[in-house]
Design an enzyme around this catalytic site. Structure first.
Site, PDB file in Angstrom:
ATOM      1  CB  CYS A  53      -0.918   0.010   1.230  1.00  0.00           C
ATOM      2  SG  CYS A  53      -2.001   1.459   1.337  1.00  0.00           S
ATOM      3  CB  CYS A 136      -7.214   1.916   2.099  1.00  0.00           C
ATOM      4  SG  CYS A 136      -7.202   0.766   3.491  1.00  0.00           S
ATOM      5  CG  ASP A 331     -17.377 -14.193  19.452  1.00  0.00           C
ATOM      6  OD1 ASP A 331     -16.232 -13.872  19.843  1.00  0.00           O
ATOM      7  OD2 ASP A 331     -17.858 -13.780  18.386  1.00  0.00           O
ATOM      8  CB  CYS A 357     -10.796 -10.656  19.481  1.00  0.00           C
ATOM      9  SG  CYS A 357     -11.585  -9.761  20.842  1.00  0.00           S
TER      10      CYS A 357
END
Length: 400
Positions: A53, A136, A331, A357
């Site tokens: 990028c 992006c 979760d 996460c």
């Protein structure tokens, strides 16, 4: 001259002087740091690549574009493995699943007015400097295509010296946009925002917490069932990541006839699981469960789904409440689910699919289950936060 000895879990390089943490370096590299902080790579690693990028040097959105994919995959896998092994746990690691470039379907951008109009983008690292990112390599083409609309919104919503937050989510019916601003929503502004939404084909436009326009409901597809999430509601970052996590959860729970889905959100797992099992969805935010329930009622060939609004941190489902279920899906957010995991460990449930996460809280909660007699046969790392330090984890737990 400094040598980079290793990377932290945030991607910062530990230097040989024992005190320096340097960005965008790789283990084994020799670097020179000038007095003004400018960093020069003297001896590059074989894993170093040209960033894909053009915004990488100035934008703070990505941390690891200077490393090849194989290095990043191994580094992320190792972050999770170290967290697991630090708890004395042993398991098999499946190959990491990495989402492709240009697949992030949701982004929180910032907008600022300029002399020529407006700028929308991300901040530079550890700074309030805003950088435009028209090329992006993270965001989907649909999100990139929404930038003109976001710039026009910024002109209406932002003062000359202020800044606004723009959360934009890809939907089949057009961008779903949430604006966070201090500017007052006047009757005249409502008219202007409605015209803008029609001009740019927005599906929904929300001003702080107040819906302004909904031209078409911005439904998300959860296993073939359409759900219109509340503005700004949690959504897995990429469709690839969601599909990978869902496949693993379905594999773990496939033999269950009755499943409890804890921290269910809007039904990412609940509704696909309802194709073969009855599901009880528990979530702390009523608006998410209302969206899930509407989706279920309008769905097709789904088994019974019930919902319960409940703060699982303060009031987890107790062991006697869990006795009706064959399997659990959990979760939680980054803090993990210490209290709920403790009651799962004390329950009679034999099968748990855990999604996380945060490797540290995942390992903590996994240890609780293993100490209670569960086996953890495998762990799957999912990298849907490409080029960032973040990871997603899904693991199977079966009572021995």
């Amino acid at each position: 001259m400094l040598t980079i000895e290793s990377l932290t879990h945030l991607g910062m390089g530990r230097a040989s002087d024992g005190r320096s943490l340097l960005p965008r370096v790789l283990p084994g590299e020799e670097v020179d740091v000038a007095q003004d902080g400018t960093l020069r790579i003297v001896t590059p690693s074989v894993d170093r690549v040209a960033a894909p990028c053009r915004h990488f040097k100035s934008c703070g959105g990505c941390a690891m574009q200077h490393a090849n994919d194989a290095f990043v995959a191994a580094w992320k896998q190792d972050i999770v493995a170290k967290a697991v092994h630090a708890r004395g746990l042993d398991t098999d690691f499946r190959d990491i699943a990495t989402s492709p470039p240009t697949s992030r379907r949701r982004a929180k951008l910032s907008g600022r007015r300029t002399k020529k109009g407006a700028m929308v983008g991300f901040h530079t690292r550890a700074s309030d400097t805003l950088v435009a990112v028209p090329d992006c390599q993270l965001l989907t083409p649909a999100l990139i295509a929404s930038f003109p609309a976001l710039e026009a919104l910024t002109v209406l919503a932002c003062s000359r010296k202020g800044e606004i937050d723009l959360t934009v989510t890809e939907a089949n019916t057009g961008p779903d946009v949430l604006v966070a601003t201090d500017k007052e929503l006047t009757p005249q502004l409502r008219v202007e925002l409605a015209a803008l939404a029609n001009q740019f084909g927005l599906s929904r436009l929300v001003w702080n917490d107040e819906p302004v326009v909904m031209i078409n409901p911005p439904a998300q597809d959860f296993g073939g069932t359409g759900v219109v999430p509340p503005p700004g509601a949690f959504l897995q970052a990429t469709k690839h990541g969601e599909a990978t996590l869902l496949s693993a959860v379905q594999e773990i729970t496939v033999k269950a006839a009755c499943v409890v889905d804890l921290f269910a959100g809007c039904g990412t797992f609940t509704l696909p699981l309802a194709k073969y099992a009855e599901v009880h969805a528990v979530e702390g935010e009523a608006a998410m469960l209302n969206a899930l329930d509407r989706g279920w009622r309008e769905g097709h060939q789904l088994r019974r789904v019930t919902t319960e609004t409940r703060d699982l941190f303060r009031r987890p489902l107790e062991a006697d409440e869990l006795r009706h279920f064959d399997a659990a899906v959990i979760d939680p957010p980054r803090a993990g689910a210490e209290a709920q995991i403790a009651t799962l460990a004390a329950s009679e449930i034999n099968t748990i699919a855990m999604v996380s996460c945060n490797p540290v809280t995942f390992a903590r909660d996994a240890q609780t289950l293993v100490d209670a007699g569960f086996a953890m046969p495998w762990v799957q790392v999912v990298d849907q936060f490409r080029w960032s330090p973040h990871v997603e984890i899904v693991a199977a737990f079966t009572r021995k």
